[in-house]
Write a protein that holds these residues in place. Structure first.
Motif, PDB file in Angstrom:
ATOM      1  N   CYS A 256       0.804  -1.228   0.000  1.00 27.49           N
ATOM      2  CA  CYS A 256       0.000   0.000   0.000  1.00 27.49           C
ATOM      3  C   CYS A 256       0.834   1.274   0.000  1.00 27.49           C
ATOM      4  O   CYS A 256       0.294   2.358  -0.184  1.00 27.49           O
ATOM      5  N   GLY A 257       2.139   1.170   0.234  1.00 26.39           N
ATOM      6  CA  GLY A 257       3.000   2.351   0.207  1.00 26.39           C
ATOM      7  C   GLY A 257       3.054   3.128   1.507  1.00 26.39           C
ATOM      8  O   GLY A 257       3.705   4.157   1.579  1.00 26.39           O
ATOM      9  N   ALA A 258       2.366   2.667   2.554  1.00 30.88           N
ATOM     10  CA  ALA A 258       2.376   3.360   3.841  1.00 30.88           C
ATOM     11  C   ALA A 258       3.803   3.487   4.353  1.00 30.88           C
ATOM     12  O   ALA A 258       4.630   2.602   4.133  1.00 30.88           O
ATOM     13  N   VAL A 259       4.097   4.597   5.035  1.00 27.40           N
ATOM     14  CA  VAL A 259       5.448   4.877   5.521  1.00 27.40           C
ATOM     15  C   VAL A 259       5.437   5.008   7.040  1.00 27.40           C
ATOM     16  O   VAL A 259       4.562   5.642   7.613  1.00 27.40           O
ATOM     17  N   THR A 260       6.440   4.387   7.683  1.00 25.42           N
ATOM     18  CA  THR A 260       6.532   4.403   9.144  1.00 25.42           C
ATOM     19  C   THR A 260       7.967   4.135   9.581  1.00 25.42           C
ATOM     20  O   THR A 260       8.778   3.657   8.795  1.00 25.42           O
ATOM     21  N   LYS A 261       8.262   4.445  10.837  1.00 26.52           N
ATOM     22  CA  LYS A 261       9.561   4.078  11.418  1.00 26.52           C
ATOM     23  C   LYS A 261       9.494   2.705  12.064  1.00 26.52           C
ATOM     24  O   LYS A 261      10.502   2.143  12.436  1.00 26.52           O
ATOM     25  N   ALA A 262       8.280   2.161  12.222  1.00 26.79           N
ATOM     26  CA  ALA A 262       8.076   0.863  12.871  1.00 26.79           C
ATOM     27  C   ALA A 262       7.761  -0.193  11.817  1.00 26.79           C
ATOM     28  O   ALA A 262       6.656  -0.239  11.298  1.00 26.79           O
ATOM     29  N   SER A 263       8.720  -1.036  11.514  1.00 23.15           N
ATOM     30  CA  SER A 263       8.551  -2.038  10.452  1.00 23.15           C
ATOM     31  C   SER A 263       7.395  -2.995  10.713  1.00 23.15           C
ATOM     32  O   SER A 263       6.798  -3.521   9.778  1.00 23.15           O
ATOM     33  N   GLU A 264       7.043  -3.204  11.982  1.00 19.20           N
ATOM     34  CA  GLU A 264       5.955  -4.136  12.301  1.00 19.20           C
ATOM     35  C   GLU A 264       4.579  -3.582  11.932  1.00 19.20           C
ATOM     36  O   GLU A 264       3.585  -4.302  11.964  1.00 19.20           O
ATOM     37  N   GLN A 265       4.499  -2.307  11.547  1.00 21.85           N
ATOM     38  CA  GLN A 265       3.212  -1.713  11.188  1.00 21.85           C
ATOM     39  C   GLN A 265       2.830  -1.917   9.725  1.00 21.85           C
ATOM     40  O   GLN A 265       1.740  -1.531   9.327  1.00 21.85           O
ATOM     41  N   VAL A 266       3.723  -2.482   8.926  1.00 23.33           N
ATOM     42  CA  VAL A 266       3.420  -2.701   7.514  1.00 23.33           C
ATOM     43  C   VAL A 266       3.503  -4.184   7.166  1.00 23.33           C
ATOM     44  O   VAL A 266       4.243  -4.934   7.785  1.00 23.33           O
ATOM     45  N   CYS A 267       2.712  -4.594   6.190  1.00 26.23           N
ATOM     46  CA  CYS A 267       2.617  -6.015   5.818  1.00 26.23           C
ATOM     47  C   CYS A 267       3.805  -6.504   4.988  1.00 26.23           C
ATOM     48  O   CYS A 267       4.286  -7.603   5.178  1.00 26.23           O
ATOM     49  N   ASP A 268       4.244  -5.689   4.040  1.00 26.08           N
ATOM     50  CA  ASP A 268       5.315  -6.059   3.116  1.00 26.08           C
ATOM     51  C   ASP A 268       6.442  -5.043   3.289  1.00 26.08           C
ATOM     52  O   ASP A 268       6.487  -4.030   2.601  1.00 26.08           O
ATOM     53  N   VAL A 269       7.344  -5.291   4.229  1.00 25.61           N
ATOM     54  CA  VAL A 269       8.358  -4.325   4.660  1.00 25.61           C
ATOM     55  C   VAL A 269       9.422  -4.097   3.588  1.00 25.61           C
ATOM     56  O   VAL A 269      10.046  -5.039   3.101  1.00 25.61           O
ATOM     57  N   VAL A 270       9.628  -2.814   3.255  1.00 25.60           N
ATOM     58  CA  VAL A 270      10.687  -2.395   2.340  1.00 25.60           C
ATOM     59  C   VAL A 270      11.448  -1.278   3.047  1.00 25.60           C
ATOM     60  O   VAL A 270      10.869  -0.246   3.395  1.00 25.60           O
ATOM     61  N   ALA A 271      12.746  -1.493   3.313  1.00 24.09           N
ATOM     62  CA  ALA A 271      13.568  -0.483   3.977  1.00 24.09           C
ATOM     63  C   ALA A 271      13.906   0.632   2.999  1.00 24.09           C
ATOM     64  O   ALA A 271      14.241   0.384   1.841  1.00 24.09           O
ATOM     65  N   ILE A 272      13.801   1.875   3.474  1.00 22.61           N
ATOM     66  CA  ILE A 272      14.169   3.031   2.667  1.00 22.61           C
ATOM     67  C   ILE A 272      15.000   3.979   3.520  1.00 22.61           C
ATOM     68  O   ILE A 272      14.886   3.994   4.743  1.00 22.61           O
ATOM     69  N   GLU A 273      15.854   4.758   2.885  1.00 24.81           N
ATOM     70  CA  GLU A 273      16.742   5.641   3.637  1.00 24.81           C
ATOM     71  C   GLU A 273      16.053   6.922   4.077  1.00 24.81           C
ATOM     72  O   GLU A 273      16.228   7.370   5.193  1.00 24.81           O
ATOM     73  N   ASP A 274      15.288   7.539   3.188  1.00 26.56           N
ATOM     74  CA  ASP A 274      14.576   8.763   3.552  1.00 26.56           C
ATOM     75  C   ASP A 274      13.436   9.012   2.578  1.00 26.56           C
ATOM     76  O   ASP A 274      13.262   8.269   1.614  1.00 26.56           O
ATOM     77  N   LYS A 275      12.662  10.050   2.837  1.00 25.51           N
ATOM     78  CA  LYS A 275      11.472  10.285   2.031  1.00 25.51           C
ATOM     79  C   LYS A 275      11.778  10.703   0.601  1.00 25.51           C
ATOM     80  O   LYS A 275      10.891  10.686  -0.236  1.00 25.51           O
ATOM     81  N   ASP A 276      13.028  11.046   0.298  1.00 23.71           N
ATOM     82  CA  ASP A 276      13.390  11.376  -1.080  1.00 23.71           C
ATOM     83  C   ASP A 276      13.173  10.198  -2.024  1.00 23.71           C
ATOM     84  O   ASP A 276      13.047  10.375  -3.225  1.00 23.71           O
ATOM     85  N   GLU A 277      13.127   8.976  -1.472  1.00 20.76           N
ATOM     86  CA  GLU A 277      12.913   7.784  -2.298  1.00 20.76           C
ATOM     87  C   GLU A 277      11.476   7.659  -2.795  1.00 20.76           C
ATOM     88  O   GLU A 277      11.217   6.932  -3.735  1.00 20.76           O
ATOM     89  N   TYR A 278      10.531   8.335  -2.156  1.00 22.98           N
ATOM     90  CA  TYR A 278       9.135   8.206  -2.581  1.00 22.98           C
ATOM     91  C   TYR A 278       8.428   9.538  -2.793  1.00 22.98           C
ATOM     92  O   TYR A 278       7.417   9.587  -3.475  1.00 22.98           O
ATOM     93  N   CYS A 279       8.916  10.637  -2.219  1.00 22.38           N
ATOM     94  CA  CYS A 279       8.264  11.929  -2.424  1.00 22.38           C
ATOM     95  C   CYS A 279       8.307  12.313  -3.897  1.00 22.38           C
ATOM     96  O   CYS A 279       9.330  12.158  -4.553  1.00 22.38           O
ATOM     97  N   GLY A 280       7.187  12.756  -4.374  1.00 23.21           N
ATOM     98  CA  GLY A 280       7.099  13.165  -5.769  1.00 23.21           C
ATOM     99  C   GLY A 280       6.797  12.033  -6.725  1.00 23.21           C
ATOM    100  O   GLY A 280       6.622  12.251  -7.910  1.00 23.21           O
ATOM    101  N   THR A 281       6.712  10.800  -6.224  1.00 22.87           N
ATOM    102  CA  THR A 281       6.357   9.683  -7.093  1.00 22.87           C
ATOM    103  C   THR A 281       4.842   9.639  -7.225  1.00 22.87           C
ATOM    104  O   THR A 281       4.111  10.174  -6.394  1.00 22.87           O
TER     105      THR A 281
END
Length: 73
Positions: free
Chosen positions: A10-35
């Motif tokens: 779903c693309g949801a973003v959090t600092k707590a990996s247990e809050q998302v179903c399909d965990v994808v590590a990212i360094e910062d919001k620059d990886e998804y902002c503007g997409t």
């Protein structure tokens, strides 16, 4: 270790990996902002935690600083 995690479903973003179903590590919001990969459904764990969404792309998040244009929901 990653600063943020996003859900690969779903693309949801959090600092707590247990809050998302399909965990994808990212360094910062620059990886998804503007997409334009708009989420179509929010995973159940994040439905309970999401308090904000991006006014630009619709991505949900638990904290406003995880989004480029946060809107309280």
């Amino acid at each position: 270790m990653a600063e943020l995690y996003k859900c690969g479903i779903c693309g949801a973003v959090t600092k707590a990996s247990e809050q998302v179903c399909d965990v994808v590590a990212i360094e910062d919001k620059d990886e998804y902002c503007g997409t334009d990969d708009k989420p179509t459904v929010m995973c159940n764990p994040m439905k309970k935690q999401a308090a904000y969404m991006c006014n630009s792309c619709g991505r949900p998040a638990d904290q406003p600083d995880h989004l480029c244009d946060p809107l309280k929901i």
